[in-house]
Every structure is written in C-alpha cells, then in structure tokens.
Design a protein around this motif. Sequence first.
Motif, PDB file in Angstrom:
ATOM      1  N   ARG A 252     138.605  25.221  40.459  1.00 48.35           N
ATOM      2  CA  ARG A 252     137.738  24.889  41.602  1.00 48.35           C
ATOM      3  C   ARG A 252     136.296  25.350  41.381  1.00 48.35           C
ATOM      4  NH1 ARG A 252     140.878  29.056  43.186  1.00 48.35           N
ATOM      5  NH2 ARG A 252     139.905  30.948  44.018  1.00 48.35           N
ATOM      6  N   TRP A 253     136.117  26.291  40.451  1.00 47.06           N
ATOM      7  CA  TRP A 253     134.766  26.756  40.124  1.00 47.06           C
ATOM      8  C   TRP A 253     134.343  26.347  38.713  1.00 47.06           C
ATOM      9  CZ3 TRP A 253     131.846  27.596  43.932  1.00 47.06           C
ATOM     10  CH2 TRP A 253     132.338  28.171  45.106  1.00 47.06           C
ATOM     11  N   ARG A 254     135.249  25.696  37.981  1.00 44.78           N
ATOM     12  CA  ARG A 254     134.936  25.310  36.603  1.00 44.78           C
ATOM     13  C   ARG A 254     134.445  26.537  35.824  1.00 44.78           C
ATOM     14  NH1 ARG A 254     131.585  19.913  38.547  1.00 44.78           N
ATOM     15  NH2 ARG A 254     133.327  18.973  39.665  1.00 44.78           N
ATOM     16  N   LEU A 255     135.210  27.607  35.984  1.00 40.56           N
ATOM     17  CA  LEU A 255     134.778  28.895  35.462  1.00 40.56           C
ATOM     18  C   LEU A 255     135.907  29.574  34.695  1.00 40.56           C
ATOM     19  CD1 LEU A 255     132.162  30.701  35.731  1.00 40.56           C
ATOM     20  CD2 LEU A 255     133.375  31.911  37.553  1.00 40.56           C
ATOM     21  N   TRP A 256     135.642  29.924  33.438  1.00 34.56           N
ATOM     22  CA  TRP A 256     136.576  30.712  32.652  1.00 34.56           C
ATOM     23  C   TRP A 256     136.390  32.187  32.992  1.00 34.56           C
ATOM     24  CZ3 TRP A 256     140.594  28.985  29.987  1.00 34.56           C
ATOM     25  CH2 TRP A 256     140.605  27.672  29.529  1.00 34.56           C
ATOM     26  N   VAL A 257     137.484  32.842  33.328  1.00 36.79           N
ATOM     27  CA  VAL A 257     137.427  34.206  33.844  1.00 36.79           C
ATOM     28  C   VAL A 257     138.433  35.083  33.097  1.00 36.79           C
ATOM     29  CG1 VAL A 257     137.739  35.630  35.902  1.00 36.79           C
ATOM     30  CG2 VAL A 257     136.758  33.342  36.111  1.00 36.79           C
ATOM     31  N   PRO A 258     138.048  36.308  32.702  1.00 33.13           N
ATOM     32  CA  PRO A 258     139.031  37.245  32.158  1.00 33.13           C
ATOM     33  C   PRO A 258     140.128  37.518  33.187  1.00 33.13           C
ATOM     34  CG  PRO A 258     136.802  38.005  31.714  1.00 33.13           C
ATOM     35  CD  PRO A 258     136.682  36.849  32.668  1.00 33.13           C
ATOM     36  N   GLU A 259     141.342  37.676  32.736  1.00 34.35           N
ATOM     37  CA  GLU A 259     142.483  37.816  33.648  1.00 34.35           C
ATOM     38  C   GLU A 259     142.264  38.899  34.692  1.00 34.35           C
ATOM     39  OE1 GLU A 259     145.840  36.461  35.253  1.00 34.35           O
ATOM     40  OE2 GLU A 259     145.096  35.646  33.354  1.00 34.35           O
ATOM     41  N   ARG A 260     141.675  40.003  34.281  1.00 32.76           N
ATOM     42  CA  ARG A 260     141.527  41.135  35.210  1.00 32.76           C
ATOM     43  C   ARG A 260     140.494  40.885  36.305  1.00 32.76           C
ATOM     44  NH1 ARG A 260     138.881  42.382  30.546  1.00 32.76           N
ATOM     45  NH2 ARG A 260     136.716  43.140  30.676  1.00 32.76           N
ATOM     46  N   TRP A 261     139.731  39.779  36.183  1.00 32.14           N
ATOM     47  CA  TRP A 261     138.677  39.511  37.160  1.00 32.14           C
ATOM     48  C   TRP A 261     139.104  38.513  38.231  1.00 32.14           C
ATOM     49  CZ3 TRP A 261     134.295  42.163  37.886  1.00 32.14           C
ATOM     50  CH2 TRP A 261     133.921  43.047  36.874  1.00 32.14           C
ATOM     51  N   THR A 262     140.352  38.170  38.294  1.00 32.35           N
ATOM     52  CA  THR A 262     140.814  37.281  39.349  1.00 32.35           C
ATOM     53  C   THR A 262     141.948  37.922  40.110  1.00 32.35           C
ATOM     54  OG1 THR A 262     141.778  35.112  39.838  1.00 32.35           O
ATOM     55  CG2 THR A 262     142.351  36.096  37.724  1.00 32.35           C
ATOM     56  N   LYS A 263     141.965  37.699  41.406  1.00 30.41           N
ATOM     57  CA  LYS A 263     143.003  38.279  42.266  1.00 30.41           C
ATOM     58  C   LYS A 263     144.268  37.429  42.251  1.00 30.41           C
ATOM     59  CE  LYS A 263     139.643  40.280  45.506  1.00 30.41           C
ATOM     60  NZ  LYS A 263     139.145  40.246  46.915  1.00 30.41           N
ATOM     61  N   GLU A 264     144.103  36.190  41.784  1.00 27.15           N
ATOM     62  CA  GLU A 264     145.226  35.271  41.852  1.00 27.15           C
ATOM     63  C   GLU A 264     146.098  35.323  40.599  1.00 27.15           C
ATOM     64  OE1 GLU A 264     142.533  32.075  44.407  1.00 27.15           O
ATOM     65  OE2 GLU A 264     143.780  31.409  42.739  1.00 27.15           O
TER      66      GLU A 264
END
Length: 264
Positions: A252-264
């Motif tokens: 939904r944000w077209r954003l690659w994120v390190p695992e630890r930076w997402t709550k989901e």
Amino acid sequence: MNGLGKTDRKRLSAVLRGTKGTISVAEAAEILDMPGSGAAKLLSRWAKKGWLARVRRGLYVSIPLESRTVDVPLEDAWIIADKLFGPCYIGGWSAAEYWDLTEQVFRTLIVLTTQRPRDRKPTIKGTAFWLRTAPDSAMFGLKAVWRGLEKVNVSDATRTILDLLGDPQLGGGLRSTVDMFRNYLNSEKKDLKLLLEYAEQLGNGAIFKRLGFLLEQYTENEQDVIDSCREKLTAGNTKLDPTLKAERLITRWRLWVPERWTKE
C-alpha cells in the motif's frame, strides 16, 4: 602587536574592526582601499607572523591574543561554512540538534550547498564537514539565525524532517532519523501541513511513501495526512532506508521495509 610595524598594526586593527568572524581578501582590500593582490600578501604575511590563521585560500580568522599556537579551532563552524560553501544551509542532524529534535551529539557539520565541491568531507581546523549538493530550487524552508555578528541559514524544523525523510543518512541512519521524526511529532514545531507542502515543492516521491508509512506506525490521529500521502504516491517501489536490507514490501506504500520496522 609585537612583530608588526606601525603601519601594519594600524592596518590589521582596521581589518579586525571591519570584519565579522572571518576575513576574506576582498573584505581586506575594501577596508584598506588597496588591490586584492596587495591585500592577499598582507593577510598571508600576518598569518606567517601568527596574527591570523588561514582557513582556506583567501579566507582567514583572527587568533585570540591568549592563544599560544596558530593552530586554533574554528570559533563557529557555521560561519565558516557559510563563507566557504554558500549559497548553502546547515541541515540534517546539525539542524536537528539546533531545533532540539535530538539529544545526540554529532561531531560533523552537515552543509547542503549549491556548489559541487570535489572534497565532500573536508576537515578544516579540526572541524569535520559533510557537504551535500542541493539544486537552487531546493533552497527553501530556511531560517536565517544569528551566529555572533553574522546570519547563517539553517533548515527550519519542518524542512529538516523533510531532508531526513529524503535521505535517512542525513540523520545518522534510520533509527536516529525515526527518533528525530517522533520528537518532531511531539514538539511545538510540528506542522504536517507545511511538511506536505514542502514535500510537494521538492518533488521527491519517496518522501510521501516514508512519511505515510511512519505516520501509520507512530500516530493514530493523522489520517488526513496519511491519506494525502497515499494520494501522492509515485510509481515504483522504494526502500525505507536505501542502505539497509529490506525483506518485506508494504504494497500500500510501495515501500520495502526491514522486518523489524513493521508492526504487521
């Protein structure tokens, strides 16, 4: 002024009275009403005698009378940055420190300049600088602040956050950048409407992706701003921090994120 003749003493006194923090060849030439070549020779001679310290070619600072060495640290690196790298502004973690958005102490001064210097990380009189080139169109959202008798531009608190979202390395990495962002959200300087306006003016699509994602992570009452960020999404996927490995794509944000930076 030991070691100087009567004429030189008068000239040096006039130059010191007529300048603010730094002394350039052009300033000395104007004050002494002489050609630039003559002023340059005078400044060089005074530096050799220990009355001035050369910062860079054509730029000097006075040496305090109590100093026992000519190798004196810069009294105010902001003023030197403005003289050497202008048009420019103090930004990144240096601006965040100024606006009390971080308690970290950074030894390097970040300067965003329209120049394209060869040496991006010079050390001048013991002070480390990190120079980043910015286009003329990006010289907005700045505040002129007094440094002694001189005014120097620093990014305002909102523009500082914009720059950090554009490049987290300007905040010392993702962790400290997010801490600065959260401090901004909890401060009186918070102005998300202005942040959106700045982001649109700068035209960096990655900022909207990072801003929207982080607002979802750390706020519950900024849905209007989050929706505005989603409306501004550009094509393609971006990393939350280009320097970090990112295992998860938040579509939904077209954003690659390190695992630890997402709550989901």
